[in-house]
Scaffold this motif. Structure first.
Motif, mmCIF file in Angstrom:
data_model
loop_
_atom_site.group_PDB
_atom_site.id
_atom_site.type_symbol
_atom_site.label_atom_id
_atom_site.label_comp_id
_atom_site.label_asym_id
_atom_site.label_seq_id
_atom_site.Cartn_x
_atom_site.Cartn_y
_atom_site.Cartn_z
ATOM 1 N N ALA A 153 39.449 13.983 17.795
ATOM 2 C CA ALA A 153 38.685 14.211 19.019
ATOM 3 C C ALA A 153 37.346 14.825 18.634
ATOM 4 N N GLU A 154 36.393 14.795 19.584
ATOM 5 C CA GLU A 154 35.085 15.396 19.326
ATOM 6 C C GLU A 154 35.215 16.901 19.156
ATOM 7 N N ASN A 155 36.067 17.518 19.949
ATOM 8 C CA ASN A 155 36.368 18.940 19.821
ATOM 9 C C ASN A 155 37.874 19.079 19.617
ATOM 10 N N PRO A 156 38.339 18.847 18.400
ATOM 11 C CA PRO A 156 39.784 18.752 18.179
ATOM 12 C C PRO A 156 40.492 20.100 18.274
ATOM 13 N N ARG A 157 41.752 20.024 18.642
ATOM 14 C CA ARG A 157 42.633 21.171 18.594
ATOM 15 C C ARG A 157 43.579 21.015 17.405
ATOM 16 N N LEU A 158 44.147 22.124 17.019
ATOM 17 C CA LEU A 158 45.178 22.114 15.997
ATOM 18 C C LEU A 158 46.528 22.217 16.705
ATOM 19 N N GLU A 213 44.795 14.657 5.105
ATOM 20 C CA GLU A 213 43.492 15.062 5.625
ATOM 21 C C GLU A 213 43.602 15.827 6.929
ATOM 22 N N ARG A 214 44.547 15.454 7.774
ATOM 23 C CA ARG A 214 44.689 16.130 9.065
ATOM 24 C C ARG A 214 46.123 16.559 9.349
ATOM 25 N N LEU A 217 39.998 25.079 17.423
ATOM 26 C CA LEU A 217 39.415 25.457 16.141
ATOM 27 C C LEU A 217 37.901 25.382 16.185
ATOM 28 N N ARG A 218 37.263 26.268 15.412
ATOM 29 C CA ARG A 218 35.828 26.206 15.169
ATOM 30 C C ARG A 218 35.604 25.970 13.678
ATOM 31 N N ARG A 271 33.152 14.182 9.647
ATOM 32 C CA ARG A 271 34.558 13.829 9.687
ATOM 33 C C ARG A 271 35.380 15.105 9.760
ATOM 34 N N PRO A 272 35.722 15.541 10.966
ATOM 35 C CA PRO A 272 36.542 16.757 11.080
ATOM 36 C C PRO A 272 37.844 16.585 10.293
#
Length: 251
Positions: free
Chosen positions: A132-137, A58-59, A189-190, A33-34
């Motif tokens: 998203a699977e590879n989310p951005r901030l 959380e986000r 983000l990583r 859960r990113p």
């Protein structure tokens, strides 16, 4: 009535809100859960006039600094963050520009309704982690606060430019006429990367160079925040100083 509104709104802020579906997971099944895991707080200034407020979910993480007298300042900050939370930008792809505009309208409308607080104004620094699977901030910024990106193993850098909202004449502010032009953007983000939001009081007390050193120190977010609090306590700032540090995790 105004005092009650401030108390109620501030009571709803500065809290962690996590919502999800109830259910039992199979034993040993990992849950990815990113999210942003944050620590933060407001160091209360010595002059006794509260101005800062913040919210952590959380986000979504946001901070605001109201200007003016004690009650108008706190009211402006609370109205700003109340409008941000109500817009729920972490649950959709709505532009953060519109989220900032919603806060702007809320503060402007409150000033127009109440002749006792004709000059309500606030800063706003807001970050939202995409679903998203590879989310951005995604971020939005108005005023004299700052948003920092602290890459894991990399050099911390400011994502935003202060709008000289403080001792100098304000260039931009939530609630200031005639309109609002927030600074918006997005970064990749990583896992292990961190983002920090600081209000003007923390910047003025510690200075950008020292904050960069502390963000790059390699300690945990909690330890970094403790060190900042220790140094602010030694400096005894007159105004509120808010710092929020969040780490991006995926498990």
């Amino acid at each position: 009535m105004t005092v009650f509104v401030i108390t109620f709104l501030l009571g709803c802020l500065s809290v962690m809100t996590v919502r999800g579906r109830k259910g039992n997971w199979p034993a040993g099944m990992p849950v990815a859960r990113p999210r942003l895991v944050a620590v933060g707080g407001t160091y209360e200034g010595g002059h006794g006039r509260p101005s800062d407020a913040y919210v952590v979910q959380e986000r979504l993480i946001a901070a605001a600094r109201g200007v003016g007298g004690t009650e108008p300042a706190h009211l402006a900050a609370a109205l700003t963050l109340g409008a941000v939370v109500a817009a729920r930008p972490q649950h959709g792809e709505e532009a953060l520009d519109e989220c900032a505009q919603a806060a702007h309208r809320a503060v402007r409308n409150a000033a127009l309704r109440d002749p006792a607080v004709p000059e309500l104004a606030s800063t706003l620094d807001l970050v939202v982690l995409e679903r998203a699977e590879n989310p951005r901030l995604r971020y939005a910024h108005v005023g004299d606060g700052e948003i920092w990106l602290c890459p894991r193993g990399g050099e911390p850098r400011r994502l935003t430019t202060p709008h000289l909202f403080g001792e100098d004449p304000p260039l931009r502010g939530i609630g200031l006429p005639p309109g609002l032009k927030p600074e918006v953007g997005a970064v990749v983000l990583r896992p292990g990367d961190r983002v920090a939001i600081v209000t003007h009081g923390a910047i003025k007390t510690l200075g950008p160079a020292r904050m960069k050193e502390l963000f790059a120190g390699g300690t945990s977010p909690a330890a970094c925040l403790d060190r900042m609090y220790d140094e602010m306590a030694a400096a005894e700032p007159k105004g509120d100083a808010t710092v929020i540090i969040a780490e991006y995790v995926t498990a």
